[in-house]
Write an enzyme that holds these catalytic residues in place. Structure first.
Site, mmCIF file in Angstrom:
data_model
loop_
_atom_site.group_PDB
_atom_site.id
_atom_site.type_symbol
_atom_site.label_atom_id
_atom_site.label_comp_id
_atom_site.label_asym_id
_atom_site.label_seq_id
_atom_site.Cartn_x
_atom_site.Cartn_y
_atom_site.Cartn_z
ATOM 1 C CG ASN A 1 -3.964 5.332 3.658
ATOM 2 O OD1 ASN A 1 -4.943 5.157 2.930
ATOM 3 N ND2 ASN A 1 -3.168 4.350 4.025
ATOM 4 C CB THR B 1 -8.880 0.320 6.893
ATOM 5 O OG1 THR B 1 -8.148 0.713 5.731
ATOM 6 C CG2 THR B 1 -10.348 0.213 6.553
ATOM 7 C CB ALA B 2 -4.319 3.290 7.686
ATOM 8 C CE1 TYR B 3 -1.647 6.248 15.039
ATOM 9 C CE2 TYR B 3 -0.626 7.933 13.692
ATOM 10 C CZ TYR B 3 -0.813 7.331 14.921
ATOM 11 O OH TYR B 3 -0.147 7.811 16.018
ATOM 12 C CG ASP C 1 0.322 9.874 23.731
ATOM 13 O OD1 ASP C 1 0.501 10.800 24.529
ATOM 14 O OD2 ASP C 1 0.471 8.673 24.027
ATOM 15 C CG ASP D 1 -2.178 -0.835 1.007
ATOM 16 O OD1 ASP D 1 -2.344 -1.370 -0.103
ATOM 17 O OD2 ASP D 1 -2.981 -0.947 1.950
ATOM 18 N N GLY D 2 2.027 1.221 0.655
ATOM 19 C CA GLY D 2 2.899 2.395 0.681
ATOM 20 C C GLY D 2 3.373 2.774 -0.703
#
Length: 310
Positions: free
Chosen positions: A142, A183-185, A172, A69-70
């Site tokens: 993303n 769906t990522a971070y 944080d 994906d990156g």
């Protein structure tokens, strides 16, 4: 389709030579033109014309991104000025964007040449970072995140939406995500998963201490601005997982959604969506066993039921 120009974007470290050889053979049969950026010369090898980044952007008609994906996100950012179709070939692990496995690349390329595919539009975040009178612009497909550095305090920021104060954060990190990036971070931080059919921006705090303590979903036309407050001594601005700038008190980070900033080639959108649900279930197991089985291929489902019956 006739003669057309295909751009190659290889994974930065993994060998993708198998796929390069397939594309070279297909190029000879189809009469296509292959180009890659000069910085990728060692990874693509002989037989591919090398060009500078701007020439790549100006002339490419289809991009083949070989990685996870990156790599796919990098290829989409690269051609966002004139978003041409991007085909993802999977050399990653859990990929939500890539659809084609290396073994399926020959048939995928034939379908590209005969225009037998659909296009999946992807929204992006236009991010403007302002510090000490200097402005830098970035594009995130993303997410963009403002993340504290260990031992350097917290992220403290006021959120302004369409020039109206919305509230403040002390956490944080702050994650600002697109629906595809949900769906990522954002997902890892406990934020909601949005359907790609939804046009929206999600803001999710990570380990909030005070202020807004849960995810907020904002509309596609709303302009966001994060004003970093005094408690933010040293933080990083990340775009799609890459650190691009330092952030501290007095900085501002503006965000707005750009619709249809990228185009991803899909051969079977329904099957790809099913694979995405399966990958999410493997990460978090939100499905019952019978529901999970419905997502796996029929042959694997039959073998599992046969083994369980013994």
């Amino acid at each position: 389709m006739g003669s057309f120009t295909v751009g190659l974007v290889p994974h930065p470290t993994k060998s993708v030579r198998e796929s390069i050889e397939i594309v070279l053979a297909w190029k000879t049969a189809q009469g296509a033109h292959l180009i890659a950026m000069e910085s990728d010369a060692a990874r693509v090898g002989e037989g591919v014309r090398l060009v500078d980044e701007q020439t790549f952007r100006d002339t490419v008609e289809v991009v083949v991104a070989m990685g996870g994906d990156g790599t796919m996100l990098g290829a989409m950012r690269l051609v966002a000025e004139r978003p041409v179709p991007v085909l993802g070939v999977n050399y990653g692990n859990v990929g939500f964007l890539v659809e084609v496995e290396p073994r399926d690349l020959p048939s995928a390329l034939d379908r590209v040449s005969s225009k037998d595919f659909s296009l999946e539009p992807h929204h992006a975040l236009e991010v403007v970072h302002t510090s000490n009178g200097l402005t830098n612009r970035f594009l995130a497909f993303n997410d963009a995140s403002i993340t504290r550095r260990p031992g350097e305090g917290v992220v403290s920021a006021d959120l302004v939406v369409d020039e109206t104060p919305f509230g403040y954060y002390k956490a944080d990190a702050l994650v600002i995500a697109t629906p595809a990036g949900s769906t990522a971070y954002n997902y890892a931080a406990g934020g909601p998963v949005l359907s790609p059919a939804v046009t929206a921006t999600i803001v999710t705090p990570v380990a909030p201490m005070s202020g807004i303590d849960r995810a907020v979903v904002l509309g596609p036309k709303e302009k966001l601005r994060f004003e970093l407050a005094g408690a933010t001594r040293s933080a990083a601005l990340e775009i799609d997982g890459r650190v691009v700038a330092d952030v501290s008190a007095g900085c501002q980070v503006g965000v707005r959604l750009r619709r249809d900033a990228g185009q991803v080639i899909r051969f079977d959108a329904g099957r790809h969506a099913t694979k995405g649900r399966l990958k999410l279930s493997l990460l978090d197991l939100p499905l019952r066993e019978d529901q999970l089985l419905e997502l796996v291929p029929p042959e694997a489902r039959a073998k599992f039921k046969e083994a369980r019956a013994r």
